[in-house]
Design a protein around this motif. Structure first.
Motif, short mmCIF file in Angstrom:
data_model
loop_
_atom_site.label_atom_id
_atom_site.label_comp_id
_atom_site.label_asym_id
_atom_site.label_seq_id
_atom_site.Cartn_x
_atom_site.Cartn_y
_atom_site.Cartn_z
N GLY A 169 10.89 23.42 -5.57
CA GLY A 169 10.25 24.67 -5.97
C GLY A 169 8.73 24.60 -5.83
N LYS A 170 8.20 23.40 -5.54
CA LYS A 170 6.76 23.22 -5.33
C LYS A 170 6.51 22.80 -3.88
CE LYS A 170 5.62 21.73 -10.02
NZ LYS A 170 5.01 20.68 -10.82
N LYS A 171 5.33 23.11 -3.39
CA LYS A 171 4.90 22.60 -2.09
C LYS A 171 4.41 21.17 -2.31
CE LYS A 171 3.46 27.22 -0.68
NZ LYS A 171 2.33 28.06 -0.27
N VAL A 172 4.75 20.27 -1.38
CA VAL A 172 4.43 18.86 -1.56
C VAL A 172 3.90 18.27 -0.25
CG1 VAL A 172 5.34 16.58 -2.19
CG2 VAL A 172 6.29 18.64 -3.27
N PHE A 173 2.80 17.52 -0.36
CA PHE A 173 2.31 16.68 0.73
C PHE A 173 2.68 15.25 0.35
CE2 PHE A 173 -1.73 19.35 1.98
CZ PHE A 173 -0.93 20.45 2.23
N ILE A 174 3.40 14.56 1.22
CA ILE A 174 3.72 13.15 0.99
C ILE A 174 2.90 12.35 1.99
CG2 ILE A 174 5.51 11.38 0.91
CD1 ILE A 174 7.55 13.64 0.49
N ASN A 175 1.95 11.59 1.46
CA ASN A 175 0.99 10.86 2.28
C ASN A 175 1.21 9.36 2.13
OD1 ASN A 175 -1.96 9.44 2.09
ND2 ASN A 175 -1.91 10.95 3.72
N PHE A 176 1.46 8.66 3.24
CA PHE A 176 1.65 7.22 3.23
C PHE A 176 0.33 6.55 3.63
CE2 PHE A 176 5.80 9.04 3.67
CZ PHE A 176 6.61 8.24 2.88
N TRP A 177 -0.09 5.54 2.86
CA TRP A 177 -1.42 4.95 3.06
C TRP A 177 -1.44 3.50 2.57
CZ3 TRP A 177 -4.74 3.23 -0.88
CH2 TRP A 177 -4.23 3.41 -2.18
N ALA A 178 -2.55 2.81 2.89
CA ALA A 178 -2.80 1.45 2.41
C ALA A 178 -4.29 1.25 2.19
CB ALA A 178 -2.28 0.42 3.41
N THR A 179 -4.65 0.33 1.32
CA THR A 179 -6.06 0.07 1.03
C THR A 179 -6.79 -0.55 2.22
OG1 THR A 179 -5.60 -2.14 0.12
CG2 THR A 179 -5.61 -0.30 -1.43
N TRP A 180 -6.06 -1.23 3.10
CA TRP A 180 -6.67 -1.92 4.24
C TRP A 180 -6.75 -1.04 5.49
CZ3 TRP A 180 -2.79 -1.51 7.65
CH2 TRP A 180 -1.48 -1.54 7.17
N CYS A 181 -6.39 0.21 5.36
CA CYS A 181 -6.31 1.13 6.50
C CYS A 181 -7.57 1.99 6.58
CB CYS A 181 -5.06 2.00 6.31
SG CYS A 181 -4.99 3.48 7.31
N PRO A 182 -8.47 1.76 7.57
CA PRO A 182 -9.71 2.55 7.66
C PRO A 182 -9.48 4.06 7.78
CG PRO A 182 -9.90 0.58 9.00
CD PRO A 182 -8.46 0.65 8.54
N PRO A 183 -8.52 4.55 8.58
CA PRO A 183 -8.32 6.00 8.62
C PRO A 183 -7.84 6.57 7.28
CG PRO A 183 -7.35 4.97 10.56
CD PRO A 183 -7.72 3.86 9.62
N CYS A 184 -7.10 5.75 6.52
CA CYS A 184 -6.67 6.19 5.19
C CYS A 184 -7.88 6.37 4.29
CB CYS A 184 -5.72 5.17 4.56
SG CYS A 184 -4.20 4.86 5.51
N LYS A 185 -8.78 5.39 4.33
CA LYS A 185 -10.00 5.46 3.52
C LYS A 185 -10.84 6.67 3.90
CE LYS A 185 -10.34 0.46 2.94
NZ LYS A 185 -11.17 -0.72 3.21
N LYS A 186 -10.79 7.05 5.17
CA LYS A 186 -11.56 8.19 5.65
C LYS A 186 -11.03 9.50 5.06
CE LYS A 186 -12.73 10.51 10.00
NZ LYS A 186 -12.58 10.49 11.45
N GLU A 187 -9.71 9.63 4.95
CA GLU A 187 -9.14 10.90 4.50
C GLU A 187 -9.04 11.03 2.98
OE1 GLU A 187 -5.12 11.74 5.74
OE2 GLU A 187 -4.32 10.02 4.65
N MET A 188 -9.04 9.93 2.26
CA MET A 188 -8.78 10.00 0.82
C MET A 188 -9.81 10.81 0.03
SD MET A 188 -6.83 6.41 0.10
CE MET A 188 -6.01 6.92 -1.41
N PRO A 189 -11.09 10.73 0.34
CA PRO A 189 -12.04 11.62 -0.36
C PRO A 189 -11.76 13.10 -0.06
CG PRO A 189 -13.20 9.79 0.65
CD PRO A 189 -11.80 9.74 1.16
N GLU A 190 -11.33 13.39 1.17
CA GLU A 190 -10.97 14.76 1.52
C GLU A 190 -9.75 15.21 0.72
OE1 GLU A 190 -12.26 16.86 4.54
OE2 GLU A 190 -13.93 15.68 3.77
N MET A 191 -8.79 14.29 0.56
CA MET A 191 -7.60 14.61 -0.23
C MET A 191 -7.97 14.86 -1.69
SD MET A 191 -4.78 11.96 1.41
CE MET A 191 -3.82 11.95 -0.07
N GLN A 192 -8.90 14.07 -2.22
CA GLN A 192 -9.32 14.25 -3.61
C GLN A 192 -9.97 15.61 -3.80
OE1 GLN A 192 -8.74 12.42 -6.36
NE2 GLN A 192 -9.84 13.95 -7.56
#
Length: 196
Positions: free
Chosen positions: A82-105
């Motif tokens: 009943g809710k919209k959901v984004f499921i995001n897979f990530w790791a602390t050692w992943c530079p592209p993950c680190k790039k997007e996480m502030p945008e996600m916040q």
């Protein structure tokens, strides 16, 4: 004397071929990811492992899962029906993950009443749980961080390149193609608007 001339000519020829090869390769650099993450070199991300599987497709029911969060709570995907959901897979050692996480916040702060973000950490690939906790605490991320300690959910969702995000509609179905690579605020807003 002839041997020295031949050796010198051979050395010059090899040097010339090396220079041509180097300059030829630098001209081919398109700025796209040159590490084959998913079979598509235009994808920005890092690989956990190679796979020929293509991931969940639009129209498929999102597989249910239950994972613990960093705060010790349990999140079950089916409870979010009943809710919209984004499921995001990530790791602390992943530079592209680190790039997007502030945008996600930033996105989560503005749209948490419209969409749930589940940041599934591939904990089984991390150095330690403490590294994940320290990373989250350091950057003060407030969206739920789920711990996939045995990588079962990561494998079921075929998230072999990081970051990978799935967009689930209120019906529990994957409604948009998965995104491999970092998301921007504007991209997330566009995905939110496309989900029903």
């Amino acid at each position: 004397m002839i041997k020295k001339v031949l050796a010198g000519a051979t050395l010059m020829l090899l040097t010339g071929l090396l220079i041509i090869n180097i300059t030829g390769n630098s001209e081919k650099n398109t700025g796209k990811n040159e590490i084959d993450v998913t079979g598509d070199t235009s994808v920005e991300g890092v690989a956990i492992s190679s796979s020929t599987k293509s991931g969940l497709e639009v129209g498929m029911q999102a597989p249910n899962f239950e994972l613990e969060t960093l705060s010790g709570e349990t999140v079950k995907l089916s409870d979010l029906q009943g809710k919209k959901v984004f499921i995001n897979f990530w790791a602390t050692w992943c530079p592209p993950c680190k790039k997007e996480m502030p945008e996600m916040q930033k996105f989560y702060e503005q749209h948490s009443d419209e969409v749930e973000i589940l940041a599934v950490n591939v904990t089984g690939q991390e150095n330690s749980l403490k590294a994940v906790r320290d990373f989250s605490d350091n950057f003060k991320y407030t969206y739920p961080i789920l711990l996939d300690k045995e990588l079962k959910v990561t494998e079921e969702y075929m998230a072999f390149g990081l970051p990978t995000t799935y967009f689930i509609g209120t019906d529990g179905v994957v409604q948009q193609p998965r995104k491999i690579g970092p998301m921007t605020f504007d991209f997330m807003k566009e995905m939110l608007e496309k989900l029903s």
